[in-house]
Design an enzyme around this catalytic site. Structure first.
Site, PDB file in Angstrom:
ATOM      1  N   SER A 156       0.705  -1.370  -0.060  1.00 20.53           N
ATOM      2  CA  SER A 156      -0.088   0.047  -0.268  1.00 20.53           C
ATOM      3  C   SER A 156       0.742   1.282  -0.054  1.00 20.53           C
ATOM      4  CB  SER A 156      -0.670  -0.135   1.337  1.00 20.53           C
ATOM      5  OG  SER A 156      -1.120   1.103   1.598  1.00 20.53           O
ATOM      6  N   TYR A 171      -0.770   0.183  10.266  1.00 23.63           N
ATOM      7  CA  TYR A 171      -1.182  -0.796   9.397  1.00 23.63           C
ATOM      8  C   TYR A 171      -0.037  -0.189   8.182  1.00 23.63           C
ATOM      9  CZ  TYR A 171      -3.477  -1.643   4.415  1.00 23.63           C
ATOM     10  OH  TYR A 171      -3.152  -2.368   3.445  1.00 23.63           O
TER      11      TYR A 171
HETATM   12  N1  LIG Z   1      -8.782  -2.020  -0.192  1.00 17.71           N
HETATM   13  C1  LIG Z   1      -7.755  -1.574  -0.468  1.00 17.71           C
HETATM   14  O1  LIG Z   1      -8.156  -0.207  -0.156  1.00 17.71           O
HETATM   15  C2  LIG Z   1      -5.804  -1.908  -0.067  1.00 17.71           C
HETATM   16  C3  LIG Z   1      -5.600  -0.867  -0.186  1.00 17.71           C
HETATM   17  C4  LIG Z   1      -4.356  -1.019  -0.715  1.00 17.71           C
HETATM   18  C5  LIG Z   1      -3.565  -2.311  -0.364  1.00 17.71           C
HETATM   19  N2  LIG Z   1      -4.520  -2.815   0.093  1.00 17.71           N
HETATM   20  C6  LIG Z   1      -4.357  -5.029   0.597  1.00 17.71           C
HETATM   21  O2  LIG Z   1      -4.597  -5.268  -0.446  1.00 17.71           O
HETATM   22  C7  LIG Z   1      -4.926  -6.824  -0.090  1.00 17.71           C
HETATM   23  C8  LIG Z   1      -6.283  -7.793   0.467  1.00 17.71           C
HETATM   24  O3  LIG Z   1      -7.401  -6.593   1.343  1.00 17.71           O
HETATM   25  P1  LIG Z   1      -8.601  -7.064   0.494  1.00 17.71           P
HETATM   26  O4  LIG Z   1      -9.340  -5.806   0.566  1.00 17.71           O
HETATM   27  O5  LIG Z   1      -8.717  -7.520  -0.022  1.00 17.71           O
HETATM   28  O6  LIG Z   1      -9.044  -6.910   2.155  1.00 17.71           O
HETATM   29  P2  LIG Z   1     -10.155  -7.971   2.957  1.00 17.71           P
HETATM   30  O7  LIG Z   1     -11.155  -8.020   1.940  1.00 17.71           O
HETATM   31  O8  LIG Z   1     -10.634  -7.174   4.171  1.00 17.71           O
HETATM   32  O9  LIG Z   1     -10.055  -9.137   2.802  1.00 17.71           O
HETATM   33  C9  LIG Z   1      -7.820 -10.224   3.343  1.00 17.71           C
HETATM   34  C10 LIG Z   1      -7.390 -11.102   3.300  1.00 17.71           C
HETATM   35  O10 LIG Z   1      -6.978 -11.556   4.111  1.00 17.71           O
HETATM   36  C11 LIG Z   1      -7.137 -12.492   4.006  1.00 17.71           C
HETATM   37  N3  LIG Z   1      -6.612 -12.865   6.238  1.00 17.71           N
HETATM   38  C12 LIG Z   1      -6.172 -12.142   7.034  1.00 17.71           C
HETATM   39  N4  LIG Z   1      -5.347 -13.238   8.179  1.00 17.71           N
HETATM   40  C13 LIG Z   1      -5.122 -13.792   7.367  1.00 17.71           C
HETATM   41  C14 LIG Z   1      -4.121 -14.933   7.596  1.00 17.71           C
HETATM   42  N5  LIG Z   1      -3.601 -14.970   9.088  1.00 17.71           N
HETATM   43  N6  LIG Z   1      -4.518 -15.655   7.183  1.00 17.71           N
HETATM   44  C15 LIG Z   1      -4.144 -16.140   5.595  1.00 17.71           C
HETATM   45  N7  LIG Z   1      -5.910 -14.985   5.036  1.00 17.71           N
HETATM   46  C16 LIG Z   1      -5.403 -13.912   5.881  1.00 17.71           C
HETATM   47  C17 LIG Z   1      -8.417 -12.505   5.124  1.00 17.71           C
HETATM   48  O11 LIG Z   1      -8.977 -14.213   5.593  1.00 17.71           O
HETATM   49  P3  LIG Z   1     -11.001 -14.005   6.644  1.00 17.71           P
HETATM   50  O12 LIG Z   1     -11.801 -13.795   5.329  1.00 17.71           O
HETATM   51  O13 LIG Z   1     -10.576 -15.383   7.245  1.00 17.71           O
HETATM   52  O14 LIG Z   1     -10.518 -12.800   7.247  1.00 17.71           O
HETATM   53  C18 LIG Z   1      -8.876 -12.012   3.541  1.00 17.71           C
HETATM   54  O15 LIG Z   1      -8.890 -13.207   3.096  1.00 17.71           O
HETATM   55  C19 LIG Z   1      -4.003  -7.071   1.892  1.00 17.71           C
HETATM   56  O16 LIG Z   1      -3.291  -7.135   2.188  1.00 17.71           O
HETATM   57  C20 LIG Z   1      -4.231  -5.048   2.009  1.00 17.71           C
HETATM   58  O17 LIG Z   1      -3.433  -4.476   2.680  1.00 17.71           O
HETATM   59  C21 LIG Z   1      -6.210  -3.133   0.454  1.00 17.71           C
END
Ligand SMILES: NC(=O)c1ccc[n+]([C@@H]2O[C@H](COP(=O)([O-])OP(=O)(O)OC[C@H]3O[C@@H](n4cnc5c(N)ncnc54)[C@H](OP(=O)(O)O)[C@@H]3O)[C@@H](O)[C@H]2O)c1
Length: 247
Positions: A156, A171
């Site tokens: 990010s 974060y």
């Molecule tokens: N959305 C944004 O705007 C944004 C912006 C910049 C970067 N990102 C990055 O993009 C990535 C995906 O984010 P997202 O927006 O898709 O978030 P999300 O919808 O909250 O999904 C997060 C995923 O990570 C999994 N997870 C959490 N802890 C875990 C663990 N210990 N072992 C394995 N899996 C685990 C969750 O599983 P559960 O379903 O079991 O909780 C879920 O599948 C992250 O690294 C985030 O920091 C997102």
């Protein structure tokens, strides 16, 4: 994409396998699910992983309905036993891993750093940083078996010193560490066929990003999928919208 014929074992049968193999963490929902779907569309065999098996198998079943080549394996990136199990399984079934997408991540704390609970920061680092490093360490032997292995860390701009602001201490610290880890390992992999890059997906509509975010999950997944499939890519860089950007 390079087409190679390899032997792989599935359901105790050795089969000919001419597709690249990718593994995505946290792939049961959000950006990870969409990266898995798009990699499948790009002719990869994708190992969809999740910490909760029921949720992961449900996600796999949805993608199988679209005719994609999606396998499932449980993986909690904070659990060493789970990490070792999947590394062993990849070795036995495929013997090789071409692409690792470290997507699993959490955003736990939204308070100012001065009011931060250190336990929230520790928990965030365990998942967003230490889990990534432990998984890479376990998978290097199968990544080394690929002629062009790629590790893609979903990071990010909140972890860029040039973009640093107040709040979200766990974060921000975790993504800054992940960006540093990306560069450290790019140097350590210099004499191996393994590239490693970090990607900012942008502000994406997911459980983490919320409904008001700017991009769809399809847009958020695009750069990671492009890095997995593009012909020649650099290493140790930070990408946004398929471009190297300062961070
Ligand atoms: N959305 C944004 O705007 C944004 C912006 C910049 C970067 N990102 C990055 O993009 C990535 C995906 O984010 P997202 O927006 O898709 O978030 P999300 O919808 O909250 O999904 C997060 C995923 O990570 C999994 N997870 C959490 N802890 C875990 C663990 N210990 N072992 C394995 N899996 C685990 C969750 O599983 P559960 O379903 O079991 O909780 C879920 O599948 C992250 O690294 C985030 O920091 C997102």
């Amino acid at each position: 994409m390079n087409i190679r014929i390899r032997n792989f074992k599935f359901n105790n049968l050795f089969m000919e396998h001419n597709k690249k193999v990718a593994l995505v963490t946290g792939a049961n929902r959000g950006i990870g699910y969409e990266i898995t779907r798009q990699l499948g569309e790009n002719n990869f065999t994708v190992v969809l992983t999740s910490r909760n098996s029921e949720k992961g198998i449900e996600a796999q079943e949805k993608l199988l309905l679209s005719g994609l080549d999606i396998k499932y394996h449980q993986l909690d990136v904070t659990n060493e036993y789970s990490i070792n199990k999947i590394a062993e399984w990849i070795g036995k079934v495929f013997g090789v891993l071409d692409v690792l997408v470290n997507n699993a991540g959490v955003l736990i704390d939204r308070n100012p750093a001065l009011q931060a609970d250190i336990n929230d920061i520790r928990k965030t680092m365990e998942i967003n940083v230490y889990g990534v490093l432990k998984l890479i360490q376990a998978l290097v032997p199968v990544l080394e078996k690929s002629s062009d292995a790629r590790i893609i860390n979903i990071s990010s701009d909140m972890g860029c010193l040039s973009e640093m602001g107040p709040g979200f201490p766990g974060y921000r610290l975790s993504k800054a560490s992940l960006n540093a880890l990306t560069v450290i390992l790019s140097h350590e992999f210099m004499h191996k066929n393994i590239s490693i890059n970090a990607v900012n997906p942008g502000w994406v509509k997911s459980d983490m990003g919320g409904a008001n975010a700017r991009f769809t999950v399809a847009q958020g997944a695009d750069t990671a999928v492009w890095l997995a499939a593009a012909k020649n890519i650099p290493t140790g860089k930070f990408f946004y919208n398929r471009k190297i950007v300062p961070c």
